[in-house]
Structure formats: C-alpha cells, structure tokens
Enzyme design. Structure first.
Site, PDB file in Angstrom:
ATOM      1  N   ALA A  14      41.670  67.931  -0.516  1.00  0.00           N
ATOM      2  CA  ALA A  14      43.018  67.137  -0.812  1.00  0.00           C
ATOM      3  C   ALA A  14      43.851  66.995   1.128  1.00  0.00           C
ATOM      4  O   ALA A  14      44.962  66.921   1.319  1.00  0.00           O
ATOM      5  CB  ALA A  14      44.048  67.818  -1.368  1.00  0.00           C
ATOM      6  N   SER A  15      42.929  66.789   1.845  1.00  0.00           N
ATOM      7  CA  SER A  15      43.412  66.698   3.543  1.00  0.00           C
ATOM      8  C   SER A  15      43.799  65.958   3.903  1.00  0.00           C
ATOM      9  O   SER A  15      44.549  65.740   5.043  1.00  0.00           O
ATOM     10  CB  SER A  15      43.314  68.489   3.944  1.00  0.00           C
ATOM     11  OG  SER A  15      41.478  68.026   4.126  1.00  0.00           O
ATOM     12  N   ARG A  16      42.765  65.205   3.278  1.00  0.00           N
ATOM     13  CA  ARG A  16      43.143  64.070   3.991  1.00  0.00           C
ATOM     14  C   ARG A  16      42.548  62.583   2.846  1.00  0.00           C
ATOM     15  O   ARG A  16      42.612  62.541   2.080  1.00  0.00           O
ATOM     16  CB  ARG A  16      41.990  63.329   5.015  1.00  0.00           C
ATOM     17  CG  ARG A  16      41.994  64.398   6.130  1.00  0.00           C
ATOM     18  CD  ARG A  16      40.581  63.818   7.174  1.00  0.00           C
ATOM     19  NE  ARG A  16      39.935  64.623   6.688  1.00  0.00           N
ATOM     20  CZ  ARG A  16      38.644  63.951   6.823  1.00  0.00           C
ATOM     21  NH1 ARG A  16      38.318  62.678   6.931  1.00  0.00           N
ATOM     22  NH2 ARG A  16      36.940  64.739   5.924  1.00  0.00           N
ATOM     23  N   VAL A  67      33.866  73.454  -1.890  1.00  0.00           N
ATOM     24  CA  VAL A  67      33.686  73.652  -3.468  1.00  0.00           C
ATOM     25  C   VAL A  67      32.224  73.451  -3.412  1.00  0.00           C
ATOM     26  O   VAL A  67      31.452  73.089  -4.609  1.00  0.00           O
ATOM     27  CB  VAL A  67      34.340  72.527  -3.729  1.00  0.00           C
ATOM     28  CG1 VAL A  67      36.259  73.464  -3.907  1.00  0.00           C
ATOM     29  CG2 VAL A  67      34.567  70.990  -2.781  1.00  0.00           C
ATOM     30  N   ASN A  93      37.618  65.483  -6.616  1.00  0.00           N
ATOM     31  CA  ASN A  93      37.680  64.425  -5.009  1.00  0.00           C
ATOM     32  C   ASN A  93      37.175  64.633  -4.270  1.00  0.00           C
ATOM     33  O   ASN A  93      36.606  63.460  -3.496  1.00  0.00           O
ATOM     34  CB  ASN A  93      39.579  64.607  -5.310  1.00  0.00           C
ATOM     35  CG  ASN A  93      39.990  63.300  -3.643  1.00  0.00           C
ATOM     36  OD1 ASN A  93      39.660  62.485  -4.197  1.00  0.00           O
ATOM     37  ND2 ASN A  93      39.792  63.647  -2.437  1.00  0.00           N
ATOM     38  N   SER A 145      33.667  56.133  -9.084  1.00  0.00           N
ATOM     39  CA  SER A 145      33.386  55.098  -7.529  1.00  0.00           C
ATOM     40  C   SER A 145      32.311  53.378  -7.730  1.00  0.00           C
ATOM     41  O   SER A 145      31.843  54.164  -9.088  1.00  0.00           O
ATOM     42  CB  SER A 145      32.377  55.803  -6.154  1.00  0.00           C
ATOM     43  OG  SER A 145      32.061  54.352  -5.549  1.00  0.00           O
ATOM     44  N   TYR A 158      24.202  58.626  -2.634  1.00  0.00           N
ATOM     45  CA  TYR A 158      25.893  58.242  -3.025  1.00  0.00           C
ATOM     46  C   TYR A 158      26.093  57.246  -5.009  1.00  0.00           C
ATOM     47  O   TYR A 158      27.304  58.096  -5.463  1.00  0.00           O
ATOM     48  CB  TYR A 158      26.530  57.599  -2.509  1.00  0.00           C
ATOM     49  CG  TYR A 158      28.342  57.291  -2.316  1.00  0.00           C
ATOM     50  CD1 TYR A 158      29.205  58.556  -1.873  1.00  0.00           C
ATOM     51  CD2 TYR A 158      28.885  56.440  -3.140  1.00  0.00           C
ATOM     52  CE1 TYR A 158      30.859  58.441  -2.321  1.00  0.00           C
ATOM     53  CE2 TYR A 158      30.264  56.328  -2.956  1.00  0.00           C
ATOM     54  CZ  TYR A 158      30.728  57.459  -2.429  1.00  0.00           C
ATOM     55  OH  TYR A 158      32.462  57.042  -3.283  1.00  0.00           O
ATOM     56  N   ALA A 160      24.116  57.690  -7.199  1.00  0.00           N
ATOM     57  CA  ALA A 160      23.607  58.649  -7.631  1.00  0.00           C
ATOM     58  C   ALA A 160      24.226  59.569  -8.021  1.00  0.00           C
ATOM     59  O   ALA A 160      24.808  59.670  -9.353  1.00  0.00           O
ATOM     60  CB  ALA A 160      22.258  59.494  -7.835  1.00  0.00           C
ATOM     61  N   LYS A 162      27.497  59.912  -7.991  1.00  0.00           N
ATOM     62  CA  LYS A 162      28.768  59.132  -8.401  1.00  0.00           C
ATOM     63  C   LYS A 162      28.321  58.814 -10.459  1.00  0.00           C
ATOM     64  O   LYS A 162      29.073  59.400 -10.972  1.00  0.00           O
ATOM     65  CB  LYS A 162      29.995  57.797  -7.585  1.00  0.00           C
ATOM     66  CG  LYS A 162      30.083  58.646  -6.672  1.00  0.00           C
ATOM     67  CD  LYS A 162      31.132  59.377  -6.495  1.00  0.00           C
ATOM     68  CE  LYS A 162      31.447  59.195  -5.415  1.00  0.00           C
ATOM     69  NZ  LYS A 162      33.108  60.823  -5.710  1.00  0.00           N
TER      70      LYS A 162
HETATM   71  P1  NAP Z   1      38.011  61.382   3.313  1.00  0.00           P
HETATM   72  O1  NAP Z   1      39.142  61.185   4.243  1.00  0.00           O
HETATM   73  O2  NAP Z   1      36.290  61.465   3.895  1.00  0.00           O
HETATM   74  O3  NAP Z   1      38.497  63.186   2.817  1.00  0.00           O
HETATM   75  C1  NAP Z   1      37.016  63.721   2.749  1.00  0.00           C
HETATM   76  C2  NAP Z   1      38.011  64.646   1.808  1.00  0.00           C
HETATM   77  O4  NAP Z   1      37.032  65.657   1.182  1.00  0.00           O
HETATM   78  C3  NAP Z   1      38.430  65.455   3.061  1.00  0.00           C
HETATM   79  O5  NAP Z   1      39.853  66.494   2.762  1.00  0.00           O
HETATM   80  C4  NAP Z   1      37.797  67.052   3.235  1.00  0.00           C
HETATM   81  O6  NAP Z   1      37.948  68.117   3.582  1.00  0.00           O
HETATM   82  C5  NAP Z   1      37.332  66.940   1.831  1.00  0.00           C
HETATM   83  N1  NAP Z   1      35.744  67.508   1.556  1.00  0.00           N
HETATM   84  C6  NAP Z   1      34.213  66.911   2.222  1.00  0.00           C
HETATM   85  N2  NAP Z   1      33.653  67.908   1.925  1.00  0.00           N
HETATM   86  C7  NAP Z   1      34.066  68.831   1.396  1.00  0.00           C
HETATM   87  C8  NAP Z   1      33.805  70.103   0.741  1.00  0.00           C
HETATM   88  N3  NAP Z   1      32.890  70.226   0.341  1.00  0.00           N
HETATM   89  N4  NAP Z   1      34.568  70.966   0.315  1.00  0.00           N
HETATM   90  C9  NAP Z   1      35.775  70.845   0.112  1.00  0.00           C
HETATM   91  N5  NAP Z   1      36.116  69.471   0.458  1.00  0.00           N
HETATM   92  C10 NAP Z   1      35.552  68.559   1.328  1.00  0.00           C
HETATM   93  O7  NAP Z   1      37.905  61.016   1.908  1.00  0.00           O
HETATM   94  P2  NAP Z   1      38.033  59.526   1.029  1.00  0.00           P
HETATM   95  O8  NAP Z   1      37.671  58.139   1.148  1.00  0.00           O
HETATM   96  O9  NAP Z   1      39.679  59.644   0.254  1.00  0.00           O
HETATM   97  O10 NAP Z   1      37.212  59.746  -0.498  1.00  0.00           O
HETATM   98  C11 NAP Z   1      38.044  60.873  -1.447  1.00  0.00           C
HETATM   99  C12 NAP Z   1      36.924  60.925  -3.076  1.00  0.00           C
HETATM  100  O11 NAP Z   1      37.226  58.892  -3.196  1.00  0.00           O
HETATM  101  C13 NAP Z   1      35.559  60.584  -2.934  1.00  0.00           C
HETATM  102  O12 NAP Z   1      35.002  61.566  -3.646  1.00  0.00           O
HETATM  103  C14 NAP Z   1      34.719  59.609  -2.145  1.00  0.00           C
HETATM  104  O13 NAP Z   1      32.982  59.724  -2.744  1.00  0.00           O
HETATM  105  C15 NAP Z   1      35.650  58.748  -3.513  1.00  0.00           C
HETATM  106  N6  NAP Z   1      35.912  57.110  -3.412  1.00  0.00           N
HETATM  107  C16 NAP Z   1      36.215  56.384  -1.672  1.00  0.00           C
HETATM  108  C17 NAP Z   1      36.371  55.297  -1.703  1.00  0.00           C
HETATM  109  C18 NAP Z   1      36.098  54.900  -0.632  1.00  0.00           C
HETATM  110  O14 NAP Z   1      36.878  53.475  -0.309  1.00  0.00           O
HETATM  111  N7  NAP Z   1      37.369  56.145   0.426  1.00  0.00           N
HETATM  112  C19 NAP Z   1      35.961  54.490  -2.641  1.00  0.00           C
HETATM  113  C20 NAP Z   1      35.169  54.966  -3.757  1.00  0.00           C
HETATM  114  C21 NAP Z   1      35.247  56.734  -4.457  1.00  0.00           C
HETATM  115  P3  NAP Z   1      37.774  68.442   5.783  1.00  0.00           P
HETATM  116  O15 NAP Z   1      38.623  67.655   6.253  1.00  0.00           O
HETATM  117  O16 NAP Z   1      38.237  69.978   5.766  1.00  0.00           O
HETATM  118  O17 NAP Z   1      36.450  67.525   5.678  1.00  0.00           O
END
Ligand code: NAP
Length: 250
Positions: A14-16, A67, A93, A145, A158, A160, A162
């Site tokens: 939830a940080s980004r 996690v 997430n 996704s 990825y 697989a 999702k």
């Molecule tokens: P993001 O901006 O890269 O943010 C990822 C977040 O996950 C960050 O807060 C990160 O924390 C955290 N994280 C990564 N590995 C972790 C771990 N092992 N344990 C705990 N936290 C972890 O990604 P996003 O685009 O927001 O994606 C969020 C979700 O939506 C993902 O599941 C992604 O697959 C899905 N999604 C995204 C899109 C898209 O277009 N963006 C499309 C479909 C699905 P740190 O800052 O500590 O690394």
C-alpha cells in the site's frame, strides 16, 4: 455507497501505486488502515501515505513485511490483530513483474513472480481467515490482472500468477461462504504506476487503440472497484472477478 466506519482493512503493497489509492479510498470511507510495504528503503513512501491519511482524520499504522514469505505474511496479520483486534477487509494487492519471452525467462523470475503475487495472496488469506471466521465477517479482495484473464505475451509468469489468483479466489470463496466471508478479485487493465512505467514504447502507443474506452485506467478506477466489493452491501457477491480494464477482456 456505505461508509466503512467500524472496519479495519489490511492492504498489502500500500505504499505506492494502486495499493496506495486503495488505502486512501477505504480510509476516506472511514476504515482503519494497515499499510503494508516490503522494502525498508521505501519507508518514506509508506510514511507519506500514513501522513496523508491521518492529516485527513483517518487512522492507520504501517507494517513492513515481505508477504511472499510465511513469516512476513503471518507477522503482518498478527500486527494488525494486535493493534485493532480484528481484520474485516483484506486486500491482497502486492505484486511485481519480471517480463520476458519464455525462452529468455529464467526459472528464478518465474518463481519470484509466483511467490510475490500468488503465494503472498494464499499466505495472507490463510493467516487472516481464522479471525474472520471467528467474527463471522470478512471481505477479501484479490488484485488479479487482465493478463490473468486473457494472457499477455512476454508475461507467462505474471499471467500464470494472476490466473492462479482467480482460481484461488473462487476456491476460497466456496470454502468460507458459510462464515459470511466473501472473496472476490478485481482484474485491472493497464494503469500507469511504477509497475508499468517501463513498458516498451511500441506496446504503450498501441494500447489506447485496443482499449475500447480509449484510455489507460487510473489508480482511482481500481480503488473504487475494490471499495465496492469491500462494502457491507456487497454481501451477496462472492467468487466474482470484476474486470476494470476499459473493456479489454470482453
Ligand atoms: P507498484 O506501483 O509497483 O507497487 C507495488 C507495491 O507492492 C509497493 O507498495 C511495493 O512495496 C509492494 N510490494 C512488492 N513486493 C512486495 C512484497 N514481497 N511484500 C510486500 N509488499 C510488496 O505496483 P502497482 O502497479 O500499484 O500494482 C499493484 C497490484 O496491481 C499488483 O498486484 C499488480 O500486479 C496489479 N496490477 C497492476 C496493473 C497496472 O497496470 N499497474 C495492472 C493489472 C494488475 P515496496 O515499495 O516496499 O517495494
């Protein structure tokens, strides 16, 4: 839409990006938020989310935990229960990509993506479900996704992971339905975050033409869908995959 005044929500990653937007939206609706992240170097991002929530009158804590590990997932859920005594909403997430064509993809990149995306979802749900069962209430929302629904070249790992989340969502939904716990998935299309900012130019320039609504999604588009499924009123929706993708997967 209901307020989430008495609800506690744990949001992994939830940080980004999308997780941050979900934290802001659920907090805006009154929920107490557990902000999880992994990388100690990114504490300032998590702290900024906490500051934004609390300065708007919200209540939240930060829990650093990886996690994808059993210890990390268990520690996250224990910290949430120690602080607030219950978890009403769990949003799985946290996710990463390690894209490549299959012939160039290393087994480590397959394993890492499966661990962070799918294993973490299983581990956190397993850890949280006991307390939800005791309280006879729960809303689990897993972030899948469009790649897990229709498949994406260059993302065999990825996609697989999702698709696995979608199968997991339906299986767990059946397992815990009698305890008033719903389990659903949101399947976002393309959303501009750190995860997608380095996609190849030739793909991003084509995308608007293949998205029926003609634009990328916003983090708020996804957060609203999660808030809908996390609401009390969504009590009769379980095992559902909600595509929030501008029509890509229809
Ligand atoms: P993001 O901006 O890269 O943010 C990822 C977040 O996950 C960050 O807060 C990160 O924390 C955290 N994280 C990564 N590995 C972790 C771990 N092992 N344990 C705990 N936290 C972890 O990604 P996003 O685009 O927001 O994606 C969020 C979700 O939506 C993902 O599941 C992604 O697959 C899905 N999604 C995204 C899109 C898209 O277009 N963006 C499309 C479909 C699905 P740190 O800052 O500590 O690394």
């Amino acid at each position: 839409m209901s307020q989430l005044q008495d609800r506690t929500a744990v949001i992994t990653g939830a940080s980004r990006g999308i997780g941050r937007a979900i934290a802001l939206e659920l907090s805006r609706r009154g929920a107490t938020i557990v902000i999880n992240y992994r990388d100690a170097n990114n504490l300032s991002d998590a702290q900024a989310v906490l500051d934004t929530l609390t300065s708007a009158g919200g209540k939240a804590i930060i829990v650093e935990a990886d996690v994808s590990t059993e210890d990390g997932a268990n520690a996250l859920i224990k910290s949430a229960l120690d602080a607030f005594d219950k978890i009403d909403i769990l949003v799985n997430n946290a996710g990463i990509t390690r894209d490549n064509l299959i012939m160039m993809m290393k087994p480590e990149d397959f394993d890492l993506v499966m661990s962070v995306n799918l294993r973490s979802t299983w581990l956190c749900s397993r850890a949280a479900v006991r307390s939800m069962m005791r309280k006879r209430y729960g809303r689990i929302v897993n972030i899948a996704s469009v790649s897990g629904v229709v498949g994406q070249a260059g993302q065999t790992n990825y996609s697989a992971s999702k698709a696995g989340i979608i199968g997991f969502t339906k299986a767990l939904a059946r397992e815990v339905a009698s305890r008033n716990i719903t389990v659903n998935a949101v399947a976002p299309g393309f959303v501009l975050t750190d995860l997608t900012k380095d996609l190849p130019e030739e793909l991003t320039s084509q995308l608007n033409q293949i998205i029926p609504l003609g634009r990328w999604g916003t983090v708020e588009d996804i957060a609203h869908a999660v808030a809908f499924l996390a609401a009390d009123e969504s009590a009769y929706i379980t095992g559902h995959v909600l595509n929030v993708d501008g029509g890509m997967a229809m």
